[in-house]
Write an enzyme that holds these catalytic residues in place. Structure first.
Site, PDB file in Angstrom:
ATOM      1  N   LEU A 184      37.929  47.104  46.720  1.00 31.17           N
ATOM      2  CA  LEU A 184      37.498  47.630  44.383  1.00 31.17           C
ATOM      3  C   LEU A 184      38.810  47.273  44.042  1.00 31.17           C
ATOM      4  O   LEU A 184      40.220  47.172  44.293  1.00 31.17           O
ATOM      5  CB  LEU A 184      36.588  48.704  44.940  1.00 31.17           C
ATOM      6  CG  LEU A 184      35.970  48.390  45.369  1.00 31.17           C
ATOM      7  CD1 LEU A 184      35.009  50.418  45.649  1.00 31.17           C
ATOM      8  CD2 LEU A 184      34.615  47.829  44.935  1.00 31.17           C
ATOM      9  N   LYS A 205      46.038  46.189  48.922  1.00 37.75           N
ATOM     10  CA  LYS A 205      46.486  46.476  47.449  1.00 37.75           C
ATOM     11  C   LYS A 205      46.279  46.351  46.727  1.00 37.75           C
ATOM     12  O   LYS A 205      46.039  45.446  46.473  1.00 37.75           O
ATOM     13  CB  LYS A 205      47.792  45.605  48.721  1.00 37.75           C
ATOM     14  CG  LYS A 205      48.114  44.213  48.249  1.00 37.75           C
ATOM     15  CD  LYS A 205      48.365  43.131  49.415  1.00 37.75           C
ATOM     16  CE  LYS A 205      47.892  43.253  49.978  1.00 37.75           C
ATOM     17  NZ  LYS A 205      46.810  42.104  49.683  1.00 37.75           N
TER      18      LYS A 205
END
Length: 392
Positions: free
Chosen positions: A101, A124
């Protein structure tokens, strides 16, 4: 000429198998993944690697729009579609969650997934702030669950081979490093979530997190200070605290310095010719230098160039698509994407086996701390915490 044709053939074959790997039968008791969202990164990051992993099945997907989730499931062979992220997390048949997301939502939905008893592979940067990352790992440890930040390049043999060369002493001690991660103009367009401050956007947050991570890995230490930082906004209307381009200079122990350039809009050549992406790092040492090109997607193509100083020293180029090429005993095939190596480690950790390598809690926290320091030095200030208030 024949060698060139053969090299091209092997390149085409490897790239093809990267995206169309052989599918393997599934083992008993595989890790059943749930996918949050239908992000563009998910097929290479999880769907394709899962095909060649006998202990991974794609159990379910949820998106803000159920229609998108249904289309994703049909295209990629995901078994179940849920009406919401919460419904997916409530399914007892989901063992692990992949969270790609937007950055601002990483904290909330990783914490919710951990609370539901799921292991989490989180894209990340893991959160908007180092403080949130500390809380995420603390909660994962409390629940006895695996949490991993998806710096996929670190699991591939290429980056590890570059690190091994530097550690061998062949080039002497490290003196400086330069990192460049630049995308062509127009690759990230106006309206992309990477330009949304509310969603944790910005070049330093996105591609810059790779540079900070790679610096710290190859140099083998955390910075001691940010010497300079210049952040530039996009040329179109956008939040004034979102950077399109960032340059920074950092100090490391033992008088080592490092420079970083990340850019969403690499200038055109001669004002009209589109340039290719530029992903490279150069580490200068007392007795030579090492350059690694395309470390982030090394499974497609990369090279490591070693340039030694002194009479009789020859420049050489290395490639490492498997650990075997580096003389290391570890699993892997030359068609494994960086993401496939990452998935292998994640599953090994869940199954109680020792992964070939790992991204530690301290590594993830430190990386975000120094990204925050760059933003502070550049006058933007650190990103704010998520508005989500977690209560265990």
């Amino acid at each position: 000429m024949f060698d060139f044709i053969l090299a091209i053939f092997h390149f085409i074959l490897r790239v093809y198998k990267n995206f169309y790997p052989p599918e393997v039968p599934k083992a008993p008791f595989p890790i059943r993944f749930g996918i949050l969202g239908a992000a563009a990164i998910t097929p290479p990051a999880l769907v394709i690697p899962a095909k060649s992993h006998s202990e991974v099945v794609l159990k379910g997907v949820a998106a803000r729009d159920r229609t998108r989730a249904e289309a994703f499931a049909r295209t990629h062979g995901v078994e179940r579609v849920y009406d919401s992220y919460a419904d997916l997390l409530a399914d007892p048949e989901i063992d692990a969650v992949y969270n790609p997301l937007p950055n601002t939502l990483h904290y909330e939905w990783t914490m919710r997934a951990l609370a539901a008893g799921k292991h989490v592979l989180c894209e990340k940067p893991m959160a908007n702030t180092a403080e949130e990352i500390r809380e995420m790992f603390a909660f994962a440890e409390k629940k006895g669950l695996v949490l991993l930040e998806a710096f996929h390049y670190r699991f591939h043999p290429a980056g590890q081979r570059a690190k091994a060369i530097l550690e061998s002493g062949e080039l002497g001690s490290i003196k400086s490093a330069d990192f460049q991660f630049m995308l062509p103009t127009g690759f990230i367009r106006q309206g992309d979530i990477r330009y949304s401050y509310a969603l944790g956007g910005g070049a330093m947050m996105d591609i810059g997190c790779y540079g900070m991570h790679l610096f710290r890995y190859l140099i083998g230490a955390n910075p001691t200070s940010v010497l300079t930082a210049t952040l530039s906004p996009p040329p179109f209307p956008a939040d004034p605290l979102v950077d399109q381009r960032t340059t920074a200079a950092l100090a490391f122990p033992n008088e080592v310095t490092a420079s970083l350039t990340v850019d969403y809009a690499r200038p055109l050549r001669w004002g009209f010719l589109l340039r290719l992406p530029n992903f490279r790092a150069i580490v200068c040492c007392e007795a030579g230098e090492l350059e690694i090109v395309n470390f982030s997607f090394a499974s497609l193509w990369h090279y490591i160039q070693v340039r030694s100083k002194g009479a009789g020293k020859k420049e050489r180029t290395e490639k490492a698509y498997t650990f075997r090429e580096s003389g290391v005993e570890a699993k892997g095939e030359n068609y494994w994407m960086t993401f496939r190596y990452q998935l292998e480690a994640f599953v090994d950790e869940i199954k109680g086996r020792k992964p070939q390598t790992w991204i530690t809690k301290a590594d993830s926290i430190s990386n975000m701390e120094w990204i925050e320091h760059v933003y502070v030095k550049g006058g933007y200030g650190p990103r704010p915490r998520s508005t989500f208030k977690f209560s265990d």
